[in-house]
Structures are given as structure tokens and as C-alpha cells.
Design an enzyme around this catalytic site. Structure first.
Site, PDB file in Angstrom:
ATOM      1  N   PHE A 123     -12.664 -12.334 101.147  1.00  0.00           N
ATOM      2  CA  PHE A 123     -11.709 -11.263 100.835  1.00  0.00           C
ATOM      3  C   PHE A 123     -10.382 -11.601 101.493  1.00  0.00           C
ATOM      4  O   PHE A 123     -10.316 -11.817 102.702  1.00  0.00           O
ATOM      5  CB  PHE A 123     -12.188  -9.897 101.318  1.00  0.00           C
ATOM      6  CG  PHE A 123     -11.210  -8.805 100.976  1.00  0.00           C
ATOM      7  CD1 PHE A 123     -11.130  -8.310  99.686  1.00  0.00           C
ATOM      8  CD2 PHE A 123     -10.331  -8.301 101.927  1.00  0.00           C
ATOM      9  CE1 PHE A 123     -10.204  -7.328  99.348  1.00  0.00           C
ATOM     10  CE2 PHE A 123      -9.401  -7.318 101.599  1.00  0.00           C
ATOM     11  CZ  PHE A 123      -9.334  -6.834 100.302  1.00  0.00           C
TER      12      PHE A 123
ATOM     13  N   ASP B 159      -8.019 -17.108 107.762  1.00  0.00           N
ATOM     14  CA  ASP B 159      -7.720 -15.690 107.568  1.00  0.00           C
ATOM     15  C   ASP B 159      -8.428 -14.913 108.681  1.00  0.00           C
ATOM     16  O   ASP B 159      -9.628 -14.646 108.598  1.00  0.00           O
ATOM     17  CB  ASP B 159      -8.186 -15.237 106.177  1.00  0.00           C
ATOM     18  CG  ASP B 159      -7.908 -13.746 105.933  1.00  0.00           C
ATOM     19  OD1 ASP B 159      -7.605 -13.031 106.903  1.00  0.00           O
ATOM     20  OD2 ASP B 159      -8.009 -13.318 104.765  1.00  0.00           O
TER      21      ASP B 159
ATOM     22  N   LYS C 143      -4.609  -6.309 110.533  1.00  0.00           N
ATOM     23  CA  LYS C 143      -5.427  -5.194 111.051  1.00  0.00           C
ATOM     24  C   LYS C 143      -5.233  -4.829 112.536  1.00  0.00           C
ATOM     25  O   LYS C 143      -4.516  -3.899 112.845  1.00  0.00           O
ATOM     26  CB  LYS C 143      -6.906  -5.469 110.745  1.00  0.00           C
ATOM     27  CG  LYS C 143      -7.182  -5.443 109.241  1.00  0.00           C
ATOM     28  CD  LYS C 143      -8.657  -5.315 108.927  1.00  0.00           C
ATOM     29  CE  LYS C 143      -8.894  -4.926 107.487  1.00  0.00           C
ATOM     30  NZ  LYS C 143      -8.991  -6.057 106.557  1.00  0.00           N
TER      31      LYS C 143
HETATM   32  C1  LIG Z   1      -8.446  -6.401 105.264  1.00  0.00           C
HETATM   33  C2  LIG Z   1      -8.340  -7.861 105.007  1.00  0.00           C
HETATM   34  C3  LIG Z   1      -7.267  -8.387 104.270  1.00  0.00           C
HETATM   35  C4  LIG Z   1      -6.225  -7.527 103.593  1.00  0.00           C
HETATM   36  O1  LIG Z   1      -5.468  -6.818 104.513  1.00  0.00           O
HETATM   37  P1  LIG Z   1      -4.525  -5.610 103.971  1.00  0.00           P
HETATM   38  O2  LIG Z   1      -3.789  -5.201 105.208  1.00  0.00           O
HETATM   39  O3  LIG Z   1      -5.438  -4.553 103.447  1.00  0.00           O
HETATM   40  O4  LIG Z   1      -3.653  -6.164 102.934  1.00  0.00           O
HETATM   41  C5  LIG Z   1      -7.210  -9.752 104.127  1.00  0.00           C
HETATM   42  N1  LIG Z   1      -8.127 -10.562 104.662  1.00  0.00           N
HETATM   43  C6  LIG Z   1      -9.168 -10.088 105.384  1.00  0.00           C
HETATM   44  C7  LIG Z   1     -10.163 -11.034 105.969  1.00  0.00           C
HETATM   45  C8  LIG Z   1      -9.320  -8.715 105.563  1.00  0.00           C
HETATM   46  O5  LIG Z   1     -10.375  -8.238 106.231  1.00  0.00           O
END
Ligand SMILES: *Cc1c(COP(=O)(O)O)cnc(C)c1O
Length: 396
Positions: free
Chosen positions: A128, A215, A244
Site C-alpha cells: 500500500f 516506504d 503518519k
Molecule cells: C498510510 C500509508 C500511505 C499513505 O499515506 P497517506 O497519508 O494516507 O497518503 C502510504 N504508504 C504506507 C505504507 C501507508 O501505511
């Protein structure tokens, strides 16, 4: 149905009014134990005094100037964050998706600068990376892509945790310039790769002169027991994305880079109006300093190890529990069937949890929880799973 809001969410019937540490209070005055931290955002818990104070102080001075002017707080945050990460440079934005957009653009530009006309990025199944067009195209979940075709091109997908697939691409695809991967898949179900996975990816990337882009939007900022998840291993990535937990609730994302990747962007290549304004940077600085000064990642890792052991002991004999995974304060309890109804059941019991990938109970408690609060989370979750198991599984 929520009157004038677009139906992008189906929120639970509760609104919170106030928070403190691991606790939230709803508008009726009921108290809840937060084992989700607003999805890995409030790693320092709610209303953390250092963060609140930083926001309050900065709000009275200056909120925003634009990146057309120097922003000393942004430079300070870049300095402390890159130093904690073993990286060199930072670009600040407002979300995880934007941090990954920056990384994707950086990788493409890196490719073009090296003469690759159609640069491609390796991504994985179950990943994701966000909901913008490029990041949802990179995401390994068809549900998130469906209806939004045509997708952005330039991604090559491999199975998560499969090194041979990456090696095979290394032999056959001259367009690849980078790999984008989560050190632990969060939304994908708290999937932890083999111990050698990231180090082997590092080796392949170094050999191929590909960028290793991690990521860490969910795994970063102490979540897994180190400031950044890759610090469990002997490696440094080329690019790291964060969001986050970086602002503990104010919207800030970051794309960090080092080596060749650090100098790819030049003026005009990438920009953002809000990114890294004085307000969010002051909050993020408070987060970085608090995590470091109080050695919170390591402390949380010790407590998390005990929680994992207790979860495994308590649920060892429970029918339907397939696997219990954990890395620091990131837990996934996989059941043998869909269990999203557990979220509402937990709420009834005064506990905030999440279910992801339809059958994985995900816990992301704040890093500041006490031993007693940790026990309450473990007991609460185990009770819910035992009830679910007795009702849905043993009875069937
Ligand atoms: C939550 C998340 C995102 C997206 O972040 P947003 O602030 O919602 O755009 C991208 N990568 C990972 C691994 C995430 O957990």
C-alpha cells in the site's frame, strides 16, 4: 450516510472529543483505550505535552510563509531527521501518498538523467503506497485500483518477499531504476519479510545502480522498535518516505534521500505550497526530539515483545487463529476467516482496533503506553477473539 460529506468513509458511530496518552473520550464522556493511534499517527499518544506546546507556541508566531522563502524550522527538521535516518536531504510534503509521489518522481528523474527513456520501478504484491493516481498504481491491491483505470505506467510487480523474482528482472529489464517497498507491509496485513530480504534487496540495488526506496510511512518514527524499520538491519536505503507518525497528528510527510538520489531534484522539478511550513515542522521537531531523548522506540520494543509473547500464549489454543505477527508496536493477528465485525465489537468494549486485509486484526498502540495499559489491550483483544472464535468457529 453523512449528509454533506462524500461517502469515501463509512465511519463508526462514535466521535471523540478529547484525548490524553493512550485514552480517548467520546462526546458522551465514555473512555476508550486506543490501540490504533489514528492508524500509526499518534505514536506519542494524544495531547502529548511537548507536541501541544510546540504547536501552541508556533501558532502564536507564524503558520505559513511558502517555500519561496527560507524556513529555518524546516532546515532544522531536515538536519535532525536526516541525521537520525543516516540520510542526507529531505523534501517535506503533507501526506504519505505525497511522500511516495516525490519518491516516484525522483526515481523517474534519476532514470532519465542516466539515459533510461521509460524508467520503471519495482513494486510488490500486497503493498500500500497511497490513493493518488501514481501511488494507487504502485499499490498491490486491485480493490484500490478498480474503477480508476487507466493506471499510471512504469511499475513492475513482484511477489513480496520473493528475491528470485527481483533477480530475474535485474537480468531481463533494462528499464528498471528503483524498488519501492515497505519494510513491513501494514495495510497488507502486517506482513514481515524474511530476515535477509531487505539486505538482499540492498545488494541487488547496489549492483544494478537501482535506488532502494523504503516506504516507511507506517513503519517509521519508532513504530517497529527502531526509529526506522530498516535500522533493524545492516543497510541504508537511498530513499525513505515518511508521514503518519512524523507529526503526531499534524499533516506532514517527508521524502529523505542520500547519495546520488539526494541531488536529483533541482529547482523547478518538484514543489508544494503547504509542505514543511513552520507549524508542522515545529510539531515534527518535537516528535523527533521526544522519540530520541526518551529512547521511546527501544522502550516500546521491549514492552511490545512482552505483548507479543502474551498474545501468543493466550491465543495458542484458540480455534481460528492462524498466526500472530509483530515487529515492535505493530501487531497482526491473522484469523482463518474475515473478522471485520471485531472492530465494532471492540468499540463496544471501549477498545480501538483495526482489521486489515479482511482477516488480520491490526494493533498499532501509541509507543508511550504503560505496562498496565499494554496488559489491558492484550486482555481486551484476546477476549474479543475468544468470543468470536467460540461463536463463529467452534460452533460451526
Ligand atoms: C498510510 C500509508 C500511505 C499513505 O499515506 P497517506 O497519508 O494516507 O497518503 C502510504 N504508504 C504506507 C505504507 C501507508 O501505511
Amino acid at each position: 450516510m453523512s449528509d454533506n460529506l462524500m461517502d469515501t468513509y463509512a465511519p463508526l458511530p462514535v466521535s471523540f472529543e478529547r484525548g490524553e496518552g493512550v485514552w480517548l473520550w467520546d462526546t458522551q464522556g465514555n473512555r476508550y483505550l486506543d490501540a490504533l493511534s489514528g492508524v500509526a499517527v499518534c505514536n506519542l499518544g494524544h495531547a502529548h505535552p511537548a507536541v501541544s506546546k510546540a504547536i501552541r507556541t508556533q501558532a502564536e508566531k507564524l503558520l505559513h510563509t511558502s517555500n519561496l522563502y527560507r524556513i529555518p524550522l524546516q532546515q532544522q527538521l531536515a538536519s535532525e531527521l536526516t541525521s537520525a535516518a543516516g540520510m542526507e536531504k529531505a523534501f517535506f510534503c503533507n501526506s504519505g501518498a505525497e511522500a511516495n509521489e516525490a519518491a516516484i518522481k525522483l526515481a523517474r528523474l534519476y532514470g532519465h538523467q542516466r539515459g533510461v527513456k521509460t524508467p520503471a520501478i519495482i513494486v510488490t504484491t500486497g503493498s500500500f503506497h497511497g490513493r493518488t493516481m501514481a501511488t494507487l498504481s504502485a499499490t498491490g491491491n486491485r480493490k484500490i485500483q478498480a474503477g480508476f483505470e487507466p493506471l499510471v505506467r512504469g511499475f513492475v510487480r513482484v511477489e513480496y518477499n520473493d528475491l528470485d523474482a527481483v533477480r530475474s528482472i535485474a537480468r531481463n529489464d533494462p528499464n528498471v531504476v528503483a524498488i519501492l517497498v515497505e519494510p513491513v507491509q501494514g495495510e497488507g496485513g502486517v506482513r514481515i519479510p524474511d530476515e535477509n530480504y531487505l539486505e538482499s534487496l540492498r545488494e541487488i540495488c547496489s549492483q544494478q545502480e537501482w535506488l532502494l526506496m523504503l516506504d516507511e510511512v507506517q513503519t517509521g518514527m519508532g513504530r517497529t522498535g527502531r526509529m526506522f524499520a530498516y535500522q533493524h538491519y545492516q543497510l541504508t536505503p537511498d530513499v525513505v518516505t515518511l508521514a503518519k507518525g512524523l507529526g503526531n497528528g499534524v499533516p506532514i510527510g517527508a521524502c529523505l534521500a542520500r547519495g546520488a538520489a539526494a541531488n536529483v531534484f533541482q529547482p523547478g522539478n518538484h514543489a508544494t505550497t503547504f509542505g514543511g511550513n513552520p507549524l508542522v515542522c515545529s510539531a515534527a521537531l518535537a516528535v523527533v526530539r521526544t522519540l530520541q531523548q526518551q529512547k521511546l522506540p527501544l522502550q516500546a520494543a521491549a514492552l511490545a515483545a512482552r505483548m507479543l509473547e502474551k498474545l501468543r500464549d493466550a491465543l495458542a489454543e484458540t480455534p481460528g487463529v492462524k498466526e500472530i505477527r509483530g515487529k515492535g508496536m505493530m501487531f497482526g493477528i491473522e484469523l482463518d476467516r474475515p473478522c471485520s465485525e471485531l472492530v465494532a465489537a471492540a468499540l463496544e468494549a471501549g477498545l480501538l482496533i483495526n482489521v486489515t486485509a479482511s482477516n488480520v486484526i491490526r494493533l498499532l498502540p501509541p509507543l508511550i503506553l504503560s505496562e498496565c495499559e499494554a496488559d489491558q489491550i492484550v486482555d481486551g483483544v484476546c477476549n474479543l477473539i475468544r468470543e468470536f472464535s467460540a461463536r463463529e468457529i467452534a460452533a460451526a
